[in-house]
Every structure is written in structure tokens, then in C-alpha cells.
Write an enzyme that holds these catalytic residues in place. Sequence first.
Site, short mmCIF file in Angstrom:
data_model
loop_
_atom_site.label_atom_id
_atom_site.label_comp_id
_atom_site.label_asym_id
_atom_site.label_seq_id
_atom_site.Cartn_x
_atom_site.Cartn_y
_atom_site.Cartn_z
N ALA B 10 1.02 -1.33 0.49
CA ALA B 10 -0.16 -0.35 0.04
C ALA B 10 0.87 1.18 0.33
O ALA B 10 1.28 2.13 -0.65
CB ALA B 10 -1.19 -0.21 1.02
N ALA B 11 1.94 1.36 0.79
CA ALA B 11 2.62 2.44 1.49
C ALA B 11 3.17 3.20 -0.04
O ALA B 11 3.42 4.06 -0.58
CB ALA B 11 2.60 2.76 2.90
N ARG B 21 4.03 11.74 -9.74
CA ARG B 21 2.96 12.57 -10.81
C ARG B 21 3.24 14.44 -10.03
O ARG B 21 3.61 15.32 -11.14
CB ARG B 21 1.65 12.66 -10.29
CG ARG B 21 0.35 11.46 -10.57
CD ARG B 21 -0.51 11.73 -9.61
NE ARG B 21 -1.25 11.43 -8.49
CZ ARG B 21 -1.25 10.54 -8.14
NH1 ARG B 21 -1.16 9.05 -9.32
NH2 ARG B 21 -1.91 9.34 -7.06
N CYS B 42 -5.92 -5.86 2.49
CA CYS B 42 -7.35 -5.94 3.69
C CYS B 42 -7.80 -6.62 2.92
O CYS B 42 -9.04 -7.24 3.49
CB CYS B 42 -8.05 -4.63 3.72
SG CYS B 42 -6.71 -3.55 4.46
N VAL B 79 16.28 -5.74 -0.82
CA VAL B 79 16.69 -5.12 -0.39
C VAL B 79 17.40 -4.99 1.48
O VAL B 79 16.94 -5.14 2.25
CB VAL B 79 16.32 -3.53 -0.17
CG1 VAL B 79 17.38 -2.56 0.79
CG2 VAL B 79 15.87 -3.01 -1.32
N ASP B 284 2.89 -0.39 6.98
CA ASP B 284 3.71 -0.88 8.69
C ASP B 284 4.20 -0.69 9.20
O ASP B 284 4.70 -1.09 10.30
CB ASP B 284 2.25 -1.69 7.95
CG ASP B 284 0.96 -2.07 8.06
OD1 ASP B 284 0.41 -1.18 7.49
OD2 ASP B 284 0.55 -3.04 7.28
N ASN B 306 -2.15 4.08 2.91
CA ASN B 306 -2.63 4.65 2.04
C ASN B 306 -1.63 6.29 2.28
O ASN B 306 -1.22 7.79 1.23
CB ASN B 306 -3.93 4.51 1.54
CG ASN B 306 -3.70 4.16 0.08
OD1 ASN B 306 -3.76 4.77 -0.99
ND2 ASN B 306 -4.08 2.83 0.43
N TYR B 427 -32.55 11.67 10.01
CA TYR B 427 -32.75 10.62 10.62
C TYR B 427 -34.55 9.96 9.63
O TYR B 427 -34.77 11.01 9.57
CB TYR B 427 -34.46 11.79 11.64
CG TYR B 427 -35.22 10.63 12.28
CD1 TYR B 427 -35.62 9.15 12.17
CD2 TYR B 427 -36.48 11.34 12.08
CE1 TYR B 427 -36.61 8.52 13.00
CE2 TYR B 427 -37.44 10.26 12.37
CZ TYR B 427 -38.02 9.15 12.39
OH TYR B 427 -39.02 8.38 12.96
#
Lengths: 453, 453
Positions: B10-11, B21, B42, B79, B284, B306, B427
Site C-alpha cells: 500500500a504505502a 505525478r 485488506c 534490499v 506498516d 495509503n 433521521y
Amino acid sequence: MKIVIIGGVAAGAKAAAKSRRLLPDAEINLYTDDTHVSYSACGIPYYIEGNFEDYRTLLVRSPEEFAKSNIFIHLQSHVSKILPQCKKVLVENLQSGEAHLVDYDKLIVATGAVPFVPDIKNVNLHNVFTVRRLEDAIAIREKIPSSKNAVIVGGGYIGIEMLEALVRQNLHVTLIERGPKIMSIFDEDMSDLIAGQLASINNGEFEIITSDSVVEFTGDNNGVNGVITSNGRRIDADMAIVCSGVKPNVKIAEDAGIKLGITGAIEVTPQMETNIQDIYACGDCVEEFNIISGKPMWLPLGANANKEGRTAAMNACGFPDTFEGVLGSAVTRCLGLTMSTTGLTEKDAIKAGFDPVCARVTKYDKVGYMPDANNITIKVIADRKTGRLLGAQGVGAGDADKRINTFATALLAKLTVKEFVNNDLTYAPPFSPTIDPLLNAAQILLSKIEQGS
Amino acid sequence: MKIVIIGGVAAGAKAAAKSRRLLPDAEINLYTDDTHVSYSACGIPYYIEGNFEDYRTLLVRSPEEFAKSNIFIHLQSHVSKILPQCKKVLVENLQSGEAHLVDYDKLIVATGAVPFVPDIKNVNLHNVFTVRRLEDAIAIREKIPSSKNAVIVGGGYIGIEMLEALVRQNLHVTLIERGPKIMSIFDEDMSDLIAGQLASINNGEFEIITSDSVVEFTGDNNGVNGVITSNGRRIDADMAIVCSGVKPNVKIAEDAGIKLGITGAIEVTPQMETNIQDIYACGDCVEEFNIISGKPMWLPLGANANKEGRTAAMNACGFPDTFEGVLGSAVTRCLGLTMSTTGLTEKDAIKAGFDPVCARVTKYDKVGYMPDANNITIKVIADRKTGRLLGAQGVGAGDADKRINTFATALLAKLTVKEFVNNDLTYAPPFSPTIDPLLNAAQILLSKIEQGS
């Protein structure tokens, strides 16, 4: 201590029950011209739809339950006059025609709202209904088995809810909205989206007509059999429901010198006091303070009525309490489509003097590979100068409801969009995408503001 | 500009895409010892459960897509050393065994977490799985058709999600939790509720055993065939999944002199900088700042990863950005039961030095007469002295997820319970009761604080 309450649906019933808990020895009398008391008016469409068979399911508290806690409920008892000088009300029994005066120490006005009925030819024909009271609901539901075609006049919240109810009851429904859009409470782009999504799920069960209006109900002594519109269309109908909005029921309050606000509803303090000593008002007959615009608005909704009834009772009984105002949060559903809003729409933000910037995203409500993922569209609005969040609207087959509550909380806290994008929302594939559509929309909004676009 | 990223779930994947970008001309190389890159970890339980057939559905971005935007993805490339003095990393190709040095100007460490595997006899038997990588998911799913009985070791988030997945795949599942409660991330009363609710929907498809642990996997060259527990129970198993938690994967970071925090994960600034110049870390493998307690915590969750990947990339590329920390929001589902949390639990609030007051309500998630109304239990927590909201937990078959996000927003804004009870939530009967369970719980909490109880 004599507490008199006028009106017995949400606010009045709540005020009665709360007063009893606060003052075990007070004499509490509640008068209503209705045939029922303490029922869920918001639940009427779901009863008509057939989610449950017994209308008594809608009763929150029966007159017998009130009697047990020594609250006297007087049904079909119309209060036709408030006499503030001598602290009395004039009560007329709608069955016997008899009248008598009743003393009060504290008066709580909860007269609610009444349907606005446009001046249409033959509007009083049998089987032309409005939908406000439980007795309306019972009458509509009784007519359903012998009906094939229904016309709904008006495409706001109630019209849309009745559309769902009658379609689910296998009637063919034609909804006729005078204005160019249904659900015009929302911004135009979101109204268009609602109309488009309803069209896409329509398998011929209903038709929605806009920019046209009913000019005549046709029929005879047996009741309505059709409508004629201003464009000259003739539409068959075994029943018709007029959902052209509601207006505050404030005649007796106004006659007694109780001040109305600019919305036409009763003006109250945050303590739910009127301008007359010892007279409180709450529920659909009062106007609310809009926390975002700082201006009064009239928002006759059940959740507000409940809170206001509580606050009115507390202050009437000598326990200080305030109702801080509303954000304008509301939600409804039509045939699987959720529509929700909080705060100001773009158009209302402009009216309130803000310079709104908007962002709108359409995304899955959960991760796209989950079998029950559905699209939702979220529109978020902030003030260009300050970045302060102003409002949000959610529309879609997916979970577009509670996300608006997340945003409402940000409005309550007066967060800016820059603060809000740091929000830490729960994530798991069955519940939302990694970046929730709400945060996604907020991030776009933030870029727009930062780039001055 | 040479950007090197270690780790690609993810990261790492987010950091790579974001860097591209921001800097169209940078040279971006991503190294991972995994066989896949940029996938929804996930989502693994939902793939195993059979919600979709092709594991590639979990791929967010393929190596080919990365290649198109000129990001070089090196799979199975471990690595093994970071050399901050000369700004190089040592890369070992796991297939060929060859090694080479790679220069970086900016290094982003996103090495994630690895399963914690307890020291159990025969834990390396065939068909004893951990579940972290996509290849684990593929292997587990392949084994399902030839399995009847499964054992899950550990009753936290992953264990509970695997329980659902395997039960839905018609396996008989035995979950064994070493501690006295499953889902001990929650307060004890809520864990008990979760256990009770799962027991009530159990039709013999699964068994949950607490206060016992697996001491041995039995089996032969064909793989596992059962487990033996410390209480002497023998349980048949064609497969076993060890879900005993995860630990931050920080060995190479630590070896390079990158400072770890008290949680054992990498300590970073809000800019995701480590203590070493030009080395960022995210996902993580890093620890987070808890906004409520003001203390570090380690919360390895996809949504955080993320956001952190994005912030790390921005700062590495010279665009200042901060990640303000976490509230600790999380949600999961097991067999129709939703479990969600935000902020501090009662026990964590005590540890963090607060004097917590709690309120817990069990209510319908919508008006009770709606056919799909379900119970939810909401627990809310505030600080006795200040009234500041500290946390909330939601459990139930009903809509107990987004309500926690509403509360999370209140935590973000540092609201007190007195401020929060003024919230104006949407409601309508299909969505919530007149007074939402969340406000209901908050009102009780406010009374407790005001009455000093």
C-alpha cells in the site's frame, strides 16, 4: 403546577412524557384535535408500503400508557383560543361540540404543521388524500387493494416516499411535480442525478412528470378517477395523494399574539420560549436557528421536534436547557436510492452570503470487488475565503446516509476542509474504499480552494 | 533525481505513483521481495471467502501499468542493506542470487509488517499458513476445495476475518485464542458481546476456544492433519492459519541506524522523515502519533499506509505535507457482525492517564418496525474532568460502522460530550431511530458526567 400541551404527535408527546419525569406531581393535560396521539408520522410511508400490517405499530405511546403515568390525553379536542392574560385555553370537543376553558401555569404549543393544499378543481373528491395524520395513512392503505393507478402531486420528500410506498404495493404511479426538478431541496446537479437514477431503475412501474401540474381532479360520487394537467394530459387514477408541502399550523398562536418569525413559523428562544411569558413552543410549528447560516429556517422534521419537545418541557418545568439549532440534516429513500443532506446546499450557501466552492465525486461505497458495492455521489461545499465546511449531499444506491452524518459532525464542530481531510475513518473492504468517497471529495475541495479555482 | 522505494504493497506503491505525478522526470525504482506489487492486502480475506474468483482483482496497479508511467518495479528483489553514508542500497535478486548496489537521492522505506509466528512445534508443516501476502492468499484458496476442517490460531482482526472466510467456504473452523477473550483490541465488555453474538449465530459451523493455545501441529509429509492444544485437546485440521498478529519489518532500517520508537516501529516526523537525512518511512513499518492520547502507537492499517505513502512522497519530492496522526479507527466484519472502534478504549484511556466515564446502549439501528432493523451496541467514552470525548466502539448485526465515523469526526474536532449531544443527525425510519443510538449513548454519558457518577 398545571401544564397544558397543545398537540400530541412528536414534540407534544415528548414534552408531556418529559414533564412527567421532571415533575411527578404536576397536572399535565394534552389536547389534540387528532384521533391519535404519540405516533411516528415519519413512519407513515413505511406502513402504507406494507412493511407491517397494523397501524398501531406506529404508536410510540398509547393514551392508556399516558394515563398510567397520570398524563391526561384529550383526543379530538381542538384548542381554538389561547388567552394569555388569564392563562387559559378554550377547548372544543370535536365530537360533542361542547367547549370549556382550561387553566395553565405553563403552556406548550406543539400544533405542528398542516398540508399545503393547492387550489385544484375537485380537490375534495373522495380518494384524494393528503398524508399527515395516522387517519390519512389508514385511509390510503385501505384504498390500495381496490386501486391500480395512483397520482402523486408533488416531488419533494413526502411525494418521493409515497412513490416508493405505492410502487411497492404494485400500483402504477404517476408523480407530477410543478417545478422543473423533483427533490429541489437538493442542488440542481443532485436533483438531476436523483431523477436519472430513478429513471434507470424504472421498469414501467411509475412515471415522473416535471414542469406540469394538476389543474383538475376528475371523478364522481364514487371518488376520483383521474387528473387533468396544465399541459392537457389526462391520467387515470383510482387514488391521488397531494404532497405539495406543509405549512406551520400557527393560527391560534398568531391570534393570541405569539410572534411568528420570518419563515412564518413561531419564533422561539433556544429555551423554546415564545414572546409571551409561560408559553413555550416546539416541533413543526416553530422555526429553527440554522447553525451554519446563523439565520432562521423552518425545518419540520421529526428528530428536531423530539429534541425541541424535550427542551420545552425542561424549561417549562424549571430545568434550564437549550436547543442550539439545526444543521439541516435530512435523509430519505426511494426504491433503493438514498438521498441525504446536511448543512447548506450550494444555492442556499450563496443566499446566505457565502462564496461556495464545491466538489462532487461518484465512487463505490465499498471496495469495488465486494459483491454488494454500489455507487454513491457525494457533493461537498465549503466557503472559499475561510475554507469552512458548509454542507454535503449524498445520493446513490450505496451507503450515502451515515457518511452525511460524519460530515454533519464536522459542521457542528465548524471544521475547515483542511482540518477535515485529516479525518481517520474506519476502513475495511466490506465498508468503504481505502479512501472514503467523503474524504476523496474533501481532498478535491481542498485542492480547488488552495489553487484558487 | 533518483527515488528508491523499498516495499510495494500500500504505502510503497502509493509513494511511487504519487512521486511520479509530482516529478515527471525523476527516476523511480521500487524494490520488493514480494512476488506481487500494489495489491489490496485488506481484501485477501474476501478473496479467500470466494467473493470473486481471480486474485488479480486485488491488484490495484500492475507492474505493466507502473512501467507505462516509467516506474521500475523490481519483484523478488530483497534490499538487504541501506548505506546512508554513500546513499546506496544493496539489492539481492531472490531468484538469481545476484546482488548490486543502487544509488538514491531520496529513499522511502515501506517494508511493512511481517506475521508474528509463535514457536509452535511443526509450525513449518505443509498447509500451515500465515496470511499476509497475495501468495499466501492464493495458496490458502487452493487448499480449500480439498479441506474439511481448519484451525485458526489467534482471535484478533485477521483471525476473525479468516473465520468468516473459511466458514463461508463451508469448512468447519476451530479458532483458538491464547488469551481469555477474542477481539481483545476492544474493551472486555465489548469483546464479551462479540463472543456472545458469534455464539448466537453459530449453527455448528465453527468453534471458538479461548484461554488455550496450540502447542503442536501434527501431520506428515502430506502436511498438517491436526493440532494439539496446551489443554490436551486434539483437533483435526486439513489446514491451519496462524493469525497471531504482526510485527513491524524494520531489521534493515534498524541495521542502518534508523531510529525505532517505543512501539518497535520506525519513528517518523509528521513529514514521514526518519532520523536520517533523505530517508523517509511510511506504512506498516512506522509508528503513528495518536491524536487523542498524544502518544505514539503502532497501528498497521491500510488506510493509514495509503495516507503516509502520499505524505512521504510529497516531502521526498519537495512538496511540504504532513500526516497529522491517527485516531485509531478500525472496522471489521465476521459473519454479519460488524465491529468498529475509534479513539481510545476504556482500558487504553486509563493507560493514557485519563479518568474515563463510559456509557453503553443497545438499540435498533433503524426504527424497530422496519423489517431489516437489527440491534447494535454503542459504547462511548469521555474524560470525566473535561468532558472531552475519547473513543467509541460499535458492535452488532446492524449498521455499527459509519456511526463510529461520525464519532471519529467528533474526536478529530476535540469535541466535548456536551457539544456532541447537539449534533443534528439525519433521521428517517429506514436509516435510524428518531434519536440515533450514538446520541442516545452520548446523552447518557453527559448525564453521568453532570451527575458526577
